[in-house]
Scaffold this active site. Sequence first.
Site, PDB file in Angstrom:
ATOM      1  N   THR A  86      37.448  50.249  43.050  1.00  0.00           N
ATOM      2  CA  THR A  86      38.135  51.212  42.021  1.00  0.00           C
ATOM      3  C   THR A  86      39.533  50.270  41.905  1.00  0.00           C
ATOM      4  OG1 THR A  86      37.357  53.326  43.143  1.00  0.00           O
ATOM      5  CG2 THR A  86      39.309  53.541  41.906  1.00  0.00           C
ATOM      6  N   LYS A 161      37.094  56.997  35.920  1.00  0.00           N
ATOM      7  CA  LYS A 161      37.165  57.235  37.175  1.00  0.00           C
ATOM      8  C   LYS A 161      38.584  58.172  37.718  1.00  0.00           C
ATOM      9  CE  LYS A 161      37.192  56.537  41.806  1.00  0.00           C
ATOM     10  NZ  LYS A 161      36.019  56.897  42.883  1.00  0.00           N
ATOM     11  N   LYS A 236      45.683  56.563  46.115  1.00  0.00           N
ATOM     12  CA  LYS A 236      45.405  55.215  45.476  1.00  0.00           C
ATOM     13  C   LYS A 236      45.159  55.554  44.028  1.00  0.00           C
ATOM     14  CE  LYS A 236      42.050  51.589  44.996  1.00  0.00           C
ATOM     15  NZ  LYS A 236      41.107  50.856  45.314  1.00  0.00           N
TER      16      LYS A 236
HETATM   17  P1  NAD Z   1      37.094  48.325  52.638  1.00  0.00           P
HETATM   18  O1  NAD Z   1      38.375  48.121  53.003  1.00  0.00           O
HETATM   19  O2  NAD Z   1      36.242  48.952  53.881  1.00  0.00           O
HETATM   20  O3  NAD Z   1      35.980  46.961  52.228  1.00  0.00           O
HETATM   21  C1  NAD Z   1      36.605  45.989  51.203  1.00  0.00           C
HETATM   22  C2  NAD Z   1      36.134  44.649  51.795  1.00  0.00           C
HETATM   23  O4  NAD Z   1      36.535  43.683  50.896  1.00  0.00           O
HETATM   24  C3  NAD Z   1      36.765  44.632  53.362  1.00  0.00           C
HETATM   25  O5  NAD Z   1      35.271  44.359  54.068  1.00  0.00           O
HETATM   26  C4  NAD Z   1      37.578  42.949  53.091  1.00  0.00           C
HETATM   27  O6  NAD Z   1      37.259  42.202  54.294  1.00  0.00           O
HETATM   28  C5  NAD Z   1      36.953  42.662  51.684  1.00  0.00           C
HETATM   29  N1  NAD Z   1      37.655  41.725  51.120  1.00  0.00           N
HETATM   30  C6  NAD Z   1      38.979  41.734  50.810  1.00  0.00           C
HETATM   31  N2  NAD Z   1      39.220  40.529  50.096  1.00  0.00           N
HETATM   32  C7  NAD Z   1      38.368  39.782  49.955  1.00  0.00           C
HETATM   33  C8  NAD Z   1      37.982  38.575  49.410  1.00  0.00           C
HETATM   34  N3  NAD Z   1      39.010  37.989  48.716  1.00  0.00           N
HETATM   35  N4  NAD Z   1      36.774  38.113  49.383  1.00  0.00           N
HETATM   36  C9  NAD Z   1      35.856  38.703  49.997  1.00  0.00           C
HETATM   37  N5  NAD Z   1      35.974  39.978  50.721  1.00  0.00           N
HETATM   38  C10 NAD Z   1      37.141  40.561  50.458  1.00  0.00           C
HETATM   39  O7  NAD Z   1      36.967  49.403  51.380  1.00  0.00           O
HETATM   40  P2  NAD Z   1      35.753  50.362  50.831  1.00  0.00           P
HETATM   41  O8  NAD Z   1      36.125  51.716  51.478  1.00  0.00           O
HETATM   42  O9  NAD Z   1      34.542  49.552  51.056  1.00  0.00           O
HETATM   43  O10 NAD Z   1      36.335  50.455  49.504  1.00  0.00           O
HETATM   44  C11 NAD Z   1      35.867  49.448  48.319  1.00  0.00           C
HETATM   45  C12 NAD Z   1      36.306  49.901  46.961  1.00  0.00           C
HETATM   46  O11 NAD Z   1      35.373  51.151  46.676  1.00  0.00           O
HETATM   47  C13 NAD Z   1      37.581  50.333  46.709  1.00  0.00           C
HETATM   48  O12 NAD Z   1      38.133  49.987  45.574  1.00  0.00           O
HETATM   49  C14 NAD Z   1      37.733  51.905  47.023  1.00  0.00           C
HETATM   50  O13 NAD Z   1      38.821  52.371  46.291  1.00  0.00           O
HETATM   51  C15 NAD Z   1      36.368  52.129  46.264  1.00  0.00           C
HETATM   52  N6  NAD Z   1      35.911  53.498  46.815  1.00  0.00           N
HETATM   53  C16 NAD Z   1      35.962  53.773  47.944  1.00  0.00           C
HETATM   54  C17 NAD Z   1      35.391  55.045  48.262  1.00  0.00           C
HETATM   55  C18 NAD Z   1      35.419  55.418  49.926  1.00  0.00           C
HETATM   56  O14 NAD Z   1      35.021  56.656  50.158  1.00  0.00           O
HETATM   57  N7  NAD Z   1      35.494  54.433  50.877  1.00  0.00           N
HETATM   58  C19 NAD Z   1      35.017  55.863  47.574  1.00  0.00           C
HETATM   59  C20 NAD Z   1      34.826  55.417  46.202  1.00  0.00           C
HETATM   60  C21 NAD Z   1      35.375  54.433  45.766  1.00  0.00           C
END
Ligand code: NAD
Length: 289
Positions: A86, A161, A236
């Site tokens: 997102t 979204k 967010k």
């Molecule tokens: P998270 O923080 O658990 O995972 C993100 C991952 O990206 C981390 O493991 C981090 O180490 C990695 N990362 C960061 N920078 C990086 C880079 N330069 N290279 C490689 N890896 C890198 O977050 P999440 O909960 O998995 O969410 C991911 C996305 O999904 C976000 O944009 C969030 O808004 C969206 N989202 C999350 C949810 C939820 O319920 N968690 C629901 C819908 C959408």
Amino acid sequence: MKIGFIGLGNMGAPMARNLIAAGHDVTGFDLAATPEGITIASSLAEAADGAEIVITMLPNGEILRRVASDLLPHMSPGSILLDCSTVDVASARTVADQTEAKGIPSLDAPVSGGVGGATTGTLTFMVGGPDEAFATAGPLFDIMGQKAVHCGPSGGGQAAKICNNMILGVTMIATCEAFALADKLGLDRQAMFDVVSTSSGYSWSMNAYCPAPGIGPQSPADNDYQPGFASELMLKDLRLSQQAAADADADTPMGARAAELYAQFVEAEDGAGRDFSAMLPRFEGRSRS
Ligand code: NAD
């Protein structure tokens, strides 16, 4: 398909595992996480090497833009960049312009359904980008999700979204403040639910995710407001909606107020780490001034 998967956090890891379980050849890369059951590359370049599709699931637009620029030189022409994070609409469009200039179509495909949906493969994808790329990615959406809606050209998925989640944030606040008012008027919560859930005030927030414990279907309210959908994630998305509204010169007073209230809740009250429906106990404890 040979797939590179960048960002193996709470959402990315279970999504990647579902692709592997369906027989795809997935190589992952993450700066910090090393989840089990996924072949991990030592660099972005290695994860992208020979991939027909590179999927990204990253925290925000700034990181996505950086990762996309680093990935591009290692992606083969004709392969596809599928971003499921997102992020702001402007970043989605910038990345699409960059990749398309190199002959690599890209899709912005944010999801709803949370970690539960990522694990069970029942996410909903909202997708912006070219028709052919949407068709190519279709079988992957079917594995990771239950529905994929093509919302038009690049940026359309992110736009859908944040509009959806702006409505959700506003209706959750309205539902919570109405319960708090009902309490002060001496109206029984069950009676309030029975009326509103079958009257013109009904919404997903009231009917499917009721913020009052013990009322309506099972929801995070029944589990001491453990998320669910954490308040900071709602904040967010509300901030992204307001950034997009400013860029597009759209008047969104309710979205703006919802963003302010969730910011206060997360940053100055006890909202961080609690479900976004924990706005109800917040309102309960307050008076008018
Ligand atoms: P998270 O923080 O658990 O995972 C993100 C991952 O990206 C981390 O493991 C981090 O180490 C990695 N990362 C960061 N920078 C990086 C880079 N330069 N290279 C490689 N890896 C890198 O977050 P999440 O909960 O998995 O969410 C991911 C996305 O999904 C976000 O944009 C969030 O808004 C969206 N989202 C999350 C949810 C939820 O319920 N968690 C629901 C819908 C959408």
